[in-house]
Design an enzyme around this catalytic site. Structure first.
Site, PDB file in Angstrom:
ATOM      1  N   LYS A 159     -12.767  -4.741   0.870  1.00 46.72           N
ATOM      2  CA  LYS A 159     -12.272  -3.962   2.006  1.00 46.72           C
ATOM      3  C   LYS A 159     -13.209  -2.791   2.220  1.00 46.72           C
ATOM      4  O   LYS A 159     -13.364  -1.935   1.346  1.00 46.72           O
ATOM      5  CB  LYS A 159     -10.855  -3.466   1.720  1.00 46.72           C
ATOM      6  N   LYS A 171     -12.434  -7.747   4.761  1.00 43.63           N
ATOM      7  CA  LYS A 171     -11.915  -6.951   5.858  1.00 43.63           C
ATOM      8  C   LYS A 171     -12.838  -5.796   6.161  1.00 43.63           C
ATOM      9  O   LYS A 171     -13.247  -5.133   5.214  1.00 43.63           O
ATOM     10  CB  LYS A 171     -10.526  -6.437   5.437  1.00 43.63           C
ATOM     11  N   CYS A 230       0.858  -1.192   0.000  1.00 43.36           N
ATOM     12  CA  CYS A 230       0.000   0.000   0.000  1.00 43.36           C
ATOM     13  C   CYS A 230       0.885   1.229   0.000  1.00 43.36           C
ATOM     14  O   CYS A 230       2.105   1.149   0.156  1.00 43.36           O
ATOM     15  CB  CYS A 230      -0.949   0.018   1.192  1.00 43.36           C
TER      16      CYS A 230
HETATM   17  C1  PBG Z   1      -3.582   0.158   4.547  1.00 42.38           C
HETATM   18  C2  PBG Z   1      -4.200  -0.772   5.526  1.00 42.38           C
HETATM   19  C3  PBG Z   1      -5.087  -0.480   6.565  1.00 42.38           C
HETATM   20  C4  PBG Z   1      -5.262  -1.650   7.278  1.00 42.38           C
HETATM   21  C5  PBG Z   1      -4.511  -2.628   6.644  1.00 42.38           C
HETATM   22  N1  PBG Z   1      -3.879  -2.071   5.543  1.00 42.38           N
HETATM   23  C6  PBG Z   1      -5.675   0.784   7.035  1.00 42.38           C
HETATM   24  C7  PBG Z   1      -6.620   1.546   6.230  1.00 42.38           C
HETATM   25  O1  PBG Z   1      -7.151   1.123   5.214  1.00 42.38           O
HETATM   26  O2  PBG Z   1      -6.820   2.677   6.649  1.00 42.38           O
HETATM   27  C8  PBG Z   1      -6.078  -1.785   8.516  1.00 42.38           C
HETATM   28  C9  PBG Z   1      -5.722  -2.899   9.394  1.00 42.38           C
HETATM   29  C10 PBG Z   1      -6.233  -2.803  10.777  1.00 42.38           C
HETATM   30  O3  PBG Z   1      -7.050  -1.946  11.145  1.00 42.38           O
HETATM   31  O4  PBG Z   1      -5.824  -3.657  11.564  1.00 42.38           O
HETATM   32  N2  PBG Z   1      -4.325   0.517   3.476  1.00 42.38           N
END
Ligand code: PBG
Length: 335
Positions: free
Chosen positions: A206, A259, A127
């Site tokens: 997600k 997720k 990311c």
């Molecule tokens: C990055 C990412 C996130 C999470 C995993 N990869 C945060 C987001 O999308 O803001 C969240 C994981 C967690 O809350 O444990 N994009």
């Protein structure tokens, strides 16, 4: 036979006595929760001997690479086969250059983990948000009074990040950005550089979620303006998740992820039933912190509730669970 009366094909359930003994329950249990299904997330940052507690996630730390090896060794010894790395950037810029630096924090930690624990599966989160000055998961174009995400420009950077992870020895790359077309972009980049055998686990469904709050503290990745709703999904949608998953499978994802986990178990079940594909659920930071906070107050039994919630994820159809409780669970399940 107790139930002699048979109407049609089935025994008459009114006559059936349910016998439940520990031995019978063990023999007939439909769902199994074992450490082999778990992936432990690790936050890593440059330095040595660092073990910085994350205030909003008791028991979770930001590790320097040497300490990440120590933590992964313990988890692996307890039966957890995999970790997923999240880097905390030393420097942030609008190109997220720290994300694809061959000496970046994730690349360095991957190399060290591979050298020290060869049998551990090292997964890398792909990311940009941790490395972008603005904290978004893609490239941002700012105009007077507004800003938008540039999807295709983001794909180039994401492919570069995934490639740098593969070069460092990542065993599985996991794009979490939610840009459109990133799985095929990453697959293409990996294949053209000789990494045909590095699989992709896509964060396929997600959701834009308040459950990510503690993670953004831990990874220092909160967006500096706006939110992620233009690229993450609305929590009221379910059919859309199936379309996102179908798209990622068509583009070449080897594992698809839903997720968060707990509030989205219906999605896990639909995805599993629809595609019969290796399916992961991510028990995210807020899920972990809620249980920690309540158990610190003595309001819930941490061990029992952690096992129960993760068993529910498996029951919903998750083959794999990414969870901050992986090491604790592994120890509890052994005991
Ligand atoms: C990055 C990412 C996130 C999470 C995993 N990869 C945060 C987001 O999308 O803001 C969240 C994981 C967690 O809350 O444990 N994009």
């Amino acid at each position: 036979m107790q139930h002699a009366a048979v109407s049609g094909r089935y025994p008459d359930l009114r006559l059936r006595r349910v016998r439940s003994t520990p031995a019978l329950r063990a023999l007939t249990a439909e769902t199994e929760l074992s450490p082999r299904h778990l992936i432990l997330p690790l936050f890593v940052r440059k330095g040595t001997k660092l073990r910085e507690p994350v205030a909003s996630m008791p028991g979770v730390f930001r590790f320097s690479p040497d300490e990440a090896v120590r933590e992964a060794t313990l988890a692996f010894a307890a039966g957890v086969p995999a970790v997923i790395l999240f880097g905390i950037a030393e420097k942030k810029d609008p190109e997220a250059s720290g994300a694809y630096d061959s000496n970046g924090i994730v690349q360095e930690t991957v190399r060290l983990l591979r050298a020290e624990i060869p049998e551990l599966l090292v997964v890398t989160d792909v990311c940009l948000c941790e490395y972008m000055s603005h904290g978004h998961c893609g490239v941002v174009e700012k105009a007077a009074g507004s800003a938008r995400i540039l999807n295709d420009a983001s794909l180039k950077l994401l492919s570069r990040v995934a490639l740098s992870h593969a070069e460092a020895g990542s065993g599985l790359v996991a794009p979490s950005d939610m840009m459109d077309g990133r799985v095929s972009a990453i697959r293409g980049a990996l294949d053209s550089e000789g990494f045909e055998d590095v699989p992709i686990m896509s964060y396929a469904a997600k959701y834009a979620s308040a459950f990510y709050g503690p993670f953004r503290d831990a990874a220092e990745s909160s967006p500096q303006f706006g939110d992620r709703r233009s690229y993450q999904m609305y929590s009221g949608n379910s059919d859309e998740a199936l379309r996102e998953v179908a798209q990622d499978i068509a583009e070449g994802a080897d594992i698809v992820m839903v997720k968060p986990a707990l509030a989205y178990l219906d999605i896990v079940r639909r995805v599993k039933d629809q595609f019969r594909y290796p399916t992961a659920a991510y028990a995210v930071s807020g899920e972990y912190s809620m249980i920690k906070a309540a158990s610190e107050r003595g309001w819930v039994d941490e061990r029992a509730i952690t096992i129960e919630t993760h068993l529910a994820m498996r029951r919903a159809g998750a083959d794999i669970i990414l969870t901050y409780a992986a090491k604790d669970l592994a120890v509890w399940l052994k005991g």
